[in-house]
Enzyme design. Structure first.
Site, short mmCIF file in Angstrom:
data_model
loop_
_atom_site.label_atom_id
_atom_site.label_comp_id
_atom_site.label_asym_id
_atom_site.label_seq_id
_atom_site.Cartn_x
_atom_site.Cartn_y
_atom_site.Cartn_z
CB THR A 42 -0.85 -0.03 1.29
OG1 THR A 42 -1.73 -1.13 1.19
CG2 THR A 42 -1.62 1.24 1.54
N GLY A 53 -4.40 -5.69 6.98
CA GLY A 53 -5.55 -4.82 7.21
C GLY A 53 -6.54 -5.28 8.27
NE ARG A 98 -8.57 -7.90 3.13
CZ ARG A 98 -7.59 -7.00 3.16
NH1 ARG A 98 -7.39 -6.19 2.16
NH2 ARG A 98 -6.80 -6.91 4.22
CB ILE A 99 -13.27 -3.76 2.36
CG1 ILE A 99 -14.38 -3.90 1.32
CG2 ILE A 99 -12.77 -2.32 2.46
CD1 ILE A 99 -14.06 -3.42 -0.06
CB THR A 121 1.36 -0.03 4.77
OG1 THR A 121 1.52 -1.21 3.97
CG2 THR A 121 2.68 0.30 5.46
N GLY A 122 -0.12 -2.63 6.14
CA GLY A 122 0.07 -3.87 6.87
C GLY A 122 -1.13 -4.78 6.70
N1 ASP Z 1 -3.33 -2.67 4.51
C1 ASP Z 1 -3.61 -3.19 3.19
C2 ASP Z 1 -4.81 -4.09 3.26
O1 ASP Z 1 -4.93 -4.83 4.20
C3 ASP Z 1 -2.46 -3.94 2.62
C4 ASP Z 1 -1.14 -3.20 2.61
O2 ASP Z 1 -0.88 -2.39 3.48
O3 ASP Z 1 -0.34 -3.46 1.73
O4 ASP Z 1 -5.58 -4.08 2.33
#
Ligand code: ASP
Length: 344
Positions: free
Chosen positions: A210, A264, A238-239, A261-262
């Site tokens: 992200t 989710g 999925r969200i 980011t991580g």
């Molecule tokens: N946080 C984002 C999600 O779970 C993924 C990401 O951070 O790369 O959709």
């Protein structure tokens, strides 16, 4: 004139001159605020071993370009909102990151994008989820904030709104990239039907990437923006956290601005972005203390991996993460540009 009257006259003169500040004088005054910007391009298992020198240079160059674009707007007296959008759009247009052009694939071989934006000066926010044809999801999130009566739009309705707003739309295969397709193939091999443990066991490289930006401008206004393709092989509509205000994005002039980011699901359950800013606001913690506590002491023990970028009204920047690396860059005022990928 007695002393009391003299004092009253002085106070009156001072308040009159403040009220009649000319724009140039007002700008001079506002320039006392420290401006700053920080961006991320995702967190995960990013080590020197799995990134060659050429890839590393490409990531650093794109991060610098995005940071510079946002910084130029701030230096020019522009708003933090314009700055975070400009930075995010450069990363959305790059195949390097999991947002816009380089978005990951869903289990069914498509791309579904999420994004959100928040204005810390008035707590207004906009978000879109599961859009398939929007070239710049962050631009649509801004339109939702500014031109609709809603905060979050999803799927076909969001696309219809984008069309009405005249935003650029593209075919879903605009987001196709070979390296993301290979990730999907590998992920599919390891996944059965909705197998929760198999999904959790997937390497970070299948999940993260992200992009996001946070900034404070010369007027002391904070903004945050986040844009993503979500997680590789996601299913059933999925969200993640990125479009969820309070989870992946938060901005409040009274505390801080955060983009996450991580993984989710964890960021939603622990409402990470808002939690960090609440600690700053109500516990009077620094962004270092609040960010480190949430990322390392709250999220990690629960199994949540990832990171955040944070900026506060004084122009302090902090970028904690609990993974091996996080693509990141920041610049405070006219200080040095910091660009980093790995933990050390
Ligand atoms: N946080 C984002 C999600 O779970 C993924 C990401 O951070 O790369 O959709």
């Amino acid at each position: 004139m007695t002393n009391v009257f003299k004092l009253a006259a002085v106070v009156l003169a001072a308040s009159t001159s403040l009220a009649t500040l000319q724009p140039a004088q007002a700008l001079e005054k506002s320039e006392q605020n420290q401006f700053a910007i920080a961006i991320h391009g995702g967190a995960g298992t990013i080590t020197r071993a799995n990134l060659n020198a050429e890839q590393e240079a490409a990531y650093k160059a794109k991060l610098t370009e995005a940071l510079d674009a946002g910084h130029a707007i701030l230096a020019d007296g522009g708003s933090s909102m314009d700055a975070v959008i400009a930075a995010v759009q450069i990363m959305e247009a790059s195949p390097l990151f999991n947002s816009g052009r380089g978005a990951v694939y869903t289990f069914d071989g498509e791309h579904e994008l999420d994004a959100s934006i928040m204005d810390g000066s008035n707590l207004e926010a906009g978000a879109v989820a599961g859009v398939k044809t929007i070239k710049s999801p962050i631009a649509l999130a801004r339109s939702v904030m500014e031109n609709s009566v809603h905060v979050m739009l999803s799927g076909e309705g969001a696309e219809q709104f984008a069309q009405e707003q005249g935003l650029e739309q593209v075919d879903n295969d605009y987001f196709d990239t070979e390296h993301r397709y290979q990730q999907l193939e590998q992920a599919r091999e390891r996944l059965g039907i909705a197998d929760k443990q198999a999904y959790l066991d997937l390497d970070d490289k299948f999940k993260y990437g992200t992009v996001g930006a946070v900034a404070v401008d010369k007027n002391g206004n904070l903004s945050a923006a986040t844009s993503t393709g979500g997680m590789t092989a996601k299913r059933y509509g999925r969200i993640g956290d990125s479009p969820v205000i309070g989870a992946g994005t938060w901005a409040d002039n009274e505390s801080c601005a955060v983009s996450a980011t991580g993984h989710g699901e964890y960021f939603i359950r622990f409402h990470v972005a808002a939690d960090i800013c609440s600690r700053v606001k109500y516990l009077d913690q620094s962004i270092e203390k609040a960010g480190d506590t949430v990322i390392h002491d709250v999220l990690l023990p629960a199994g949540g991996t990832g990171g955040v970028i944070i900026v506060d009204g004084a122009g302090n920047v902090h970028m904690p993460f609990n993974t091996e690396g996080m693509y990141r860059a920041s610049r405070v005022g006219y200080g040095d540009t910091e660009v980093a990928i790995y933990k050390d």
